[in-house]
Design an enzyme around this catalytic site. Structure first.
Site, PDB file in Angstrom:
ATOM      1  N   GLY A  64     -10.644 -28.499  25.482  1.00 18.41           N
ATOM      2  CA  GLY A  64     -11.856 -28.578  24.676  1.00 18.41           C
ATOM      3  C   GLY A  64     -11.647 -29.342  23.390  1.00 18.41           C
ATOM      4  N   GLN A  65     -12.739 -29.808  22.809  1.00 14.40           N
ATOM      5  CA  GLN A  65     -12.652 -30.620  21.592  1.00 14.40           C
ATOM      6  C   GLN A  65     -11.981 -29.869  20.440  1.00 14.40           C
ATOM      7  OE1 GLN A  65     -15.989 -33.455  20.705  1.00 14.40           O
ATOM      8  NE2 GLN A  65     -17.169 -31.948  21.852  1.00 14.40           N
TER       9      GLN A  65
ATOM     10  N   ASP B 121      -8.929 -16.796  31.543  1.00 11.48           N
ATOM     11  CA  ASP B 121     -10.168 -17.367  32.072  1.00 11.48           C
ATOM     12  C   ASP B 121     -11.335 -16.537  31.558  1.00 11.48           C
ATOM     13  OD1 ASP B 121     -12.301 -18.328  33.517  1.00 11.48           O
ATOM     14  OD2 ASP B 121     -11.300 -18.248  35.474  1.00 11.48           O
ATOM     15  N   LEU B 122     -12.107 -17.115  30.635  1.00 13.22           N
ATOM     16  CA  LEU B 122     -13.236 -16.374  30.062  1.00 13.22           C
ATOM     17  C   LEU B 122     -14.283 -16.027  31.114  1.00 13.22           C
ATOM     18  CD1 LEU B 122     -13.754 -18.258  26.671  1.00 13.22           C
ATOM     19  CD2 LEU B 122     -12.459 -16.161  27.103  1.00 13.22           C
TER      20      LEU B 122
ATOM     21  N   THR C  34     -22.485 -21.378  17.328  1.00 11.74           N
ATOM     22  CA  THR C  34     -23.333 -22.571  17.382  1.00 11.74           C
ATOM     23  C   THR C  34     -24.620 -22.451  16.563  1.00 11.74           C
ATOM     24  OG1 THR C  34     -24.591 -23.989  18.920  1.00 11.74           O
ATOM     25  CG2 THR C  34     -24.429 -21.674  19.470  1.00 11.74           C
ATOM     26  N   ASP C  35     -25.149 -23.609  16.205  1.00 17.20           N
ATOM     27  CA  ASP C  35     -26.457 -23.698  15.558  1.00 17.20           C
ATOM     28  C   ASP C  35     -27.597 -23.317  16.501  1.00 17.20           C
ATOM     29  OD1 ASP C  35     -25.687 -25.985  17.014  1.00 17.20           O
ATOM     30  OD2 ASP C  35     -27.176 -27.239  16.022  1.00 17.20           O
TER      31      ASP C  35
ATOM     32  N   TYR D 159     -28.035 -21.224  26.727  1.00 19.02           N
ATOM     33  CA  TYR D 159     -26.787 -21.480  26.008  1.00 19.02           C
ATOM     34  C   TYR D 159     -26.781 -20.745  24.669  1.00 19.02           C
ATOM     35  CZ  TYR D 159     -23.487 -23.850  22.940  1.00 19.02           C
ATOM     36  OH  TYR D 159     -22.508 -24.112  22.014  1.00 19.02           O
TER      37      TYR D 159
ATOM     38  N   LYS E  80     -24.369 -17.560  23.482  1.00 14.35           N
ATOM     39  CA  LYS E  80     -23.498 -17.610  22.306  1.00 14.35           C
ATOM     40  C   LYS E  80     -23.850 -16.487  21.322  1.00 14.35           C
ATOM     41  CE  LYS E  80     -20.763 -20.240  21.304  1.00 14.35           C
ATOM     42  NZ  LYS E  80     -19.272 -20.162  21.485  1.00 14.35           N
TER      43      LYS E  80
ATOM     44  N   TRP F 277     -23.309 -29.899  16.683  1.00 12.45           N
ATOM     45  CA  TRP F 277     -23.266 -31.326  17.039  1.00 12.45           C
ATOM     46  C   TRP F 277     -21.828 -31.849  16.990  1.00 12.45           C
ATOM     47  CZ3 TRP F 277     -28.027 -34.549  15.122  1.00 12.45           C
ATOM     48  CH2 TRP F 277     -29.211 -33.842  15.380  1.00 12.45           C
TER      49      TRP F 277
END
Length: 308
Positions: free
Chosen positions: A13-14, A40-41, A105-106, A129, A133, A154
């Site tokens: 992941g980023q 593993d989530l 997340t936003d 999504y 979250k 973003w």
């Protein structure tokens, strides 16, 4: 030197990749990145044993189900990965009596507010999504008091799939790209996120102060529409001799997607600055750094390939 061991969820992941890179130049931190199949989530029953095997000083919950549109047809699985998985991580953190940093997340907001969102504003996700979250945020907070939930937005980086890399790719083959101009947020570099996460993590380990715990907004300084973001990407790329295209600004109605996005997902990060003294760089400067890195890496790869 007392080296701290951070367990990071995910491998590719980023944010995980950015954390790994940042740790390479920080001798006080050792990153242990653990992903599938060991942790593993999507199978929360794997979480506790994976964490206990590492016995970290802190957990960074960076992995997530991030396919916003696909989540609309995979609601149950998205809630397992983004909710049940982090819940198990937080329970393991509580057993070890260590802090957990959870990336959120936003998209927990509906975008109806006219000004940037504060941590205490009402949450109301528009899609699966965001709902998954939010479920994860609540699950982490229910499992332990020793947490920092960091909402970001973003996200882009030289790693994985993201908007910036997509724009550079499509800019190679098109003169003009249609980009939505009525959604506003804070484009945020995963590399900047990693640096801020380390700052937060050090404070959580060093102090039991309850004021350091809770929900914090953590995005780049400044705001943009997706079209603004695209124009800056192409402007920077063109100056460096990379791919570029014109941007045709369109309304969201001209680009229908399975998941509805918030019109305004700008986040106010004043609390993070007040409590931690952390402020992320301006989005344009970080965008240009990322574009430069991607172009330089691409050219280096081309040269390497030519020499073979």
């Amino acid at each position: 030197m007392n080296v701290k061991r951070y367990l990071v969820t995910g491998l590719d992941g980023q944010v995980a990749q950015s954390l790994i890179q940042q740790a390479a130049s920080d001798a006080s931190v050792k990153i242990i990145a653990v992903g599938r199949p060991k942790l593993d989530l999507g199978r929360p029953e794997t979480v506790t044993s994976a964490v206990m095997e590492v016995k970290p000083d802190l957990i960074i919950s960076a992995a997530a189900y991030t396919a916003v549109d696909q989540a609309e047809s995979e609601s149950a699985f998205a809630h397992v990965v983004n909710g049940d998985g982090p819940s198990a991580l937080a329970e393991a953190a509580a057993k070890l009596d260590i802090p957990i940093v959870h990336i959120s997340t936003d998209y927990v907001f509906d975008g109806a507010k006219r000004t940037p969102y504060r941590e205490f504003d009402a949450v109301s996700p528009l899609g699966v999504y965001g709902a998954s979250k939010l479920f994860g945020e609540k699950a982490v907070a229910a499992a332990t008091d020793n947490y920092a939930i960091l909402r970001t937005a973003w996200v882009y980086s030289p790693f994985g799939k993201n908007f910036l890399k997509t724009m550079l790719r499509v800019g190679e083959g098109r003169d003009v790209v249609n980009v939505v101009d009525d959604q506003f947020g804070n484009p945020t570099s995963a590399l900047d996120i990693a640096g801020a996460v380390f700052a937060v993590s050090r404070s959580l380990i060093a102090s039991t102060d309850p004021g350091l715990r809770g929900i914090f907004h953590m995005t780049a300084t400044g705001e943009a529409s997706w079209a603004d973001f695209a124009e800056e990407i192409f402007r920077a790329s063109a100056e460096m001799g990379g791919p570029s295209a014109g941007v045709n600004r369109i309304p969201s109605s001209d680009y229908p997607t399975p998941a509805k996005r918030p019109t305004n997902s700008r986040l106010n990060c004043g609390k993070l600055l007040d409590i931690y003294g952390v402020s992320l760089p301006q989005w344009r400067s970080s965008t240009r750094k990322t574009v430069a890195r991607i172009i330089q890496t691409s050219r280096a790869n081309e040269i390497s390939g030519d020499n073979k």
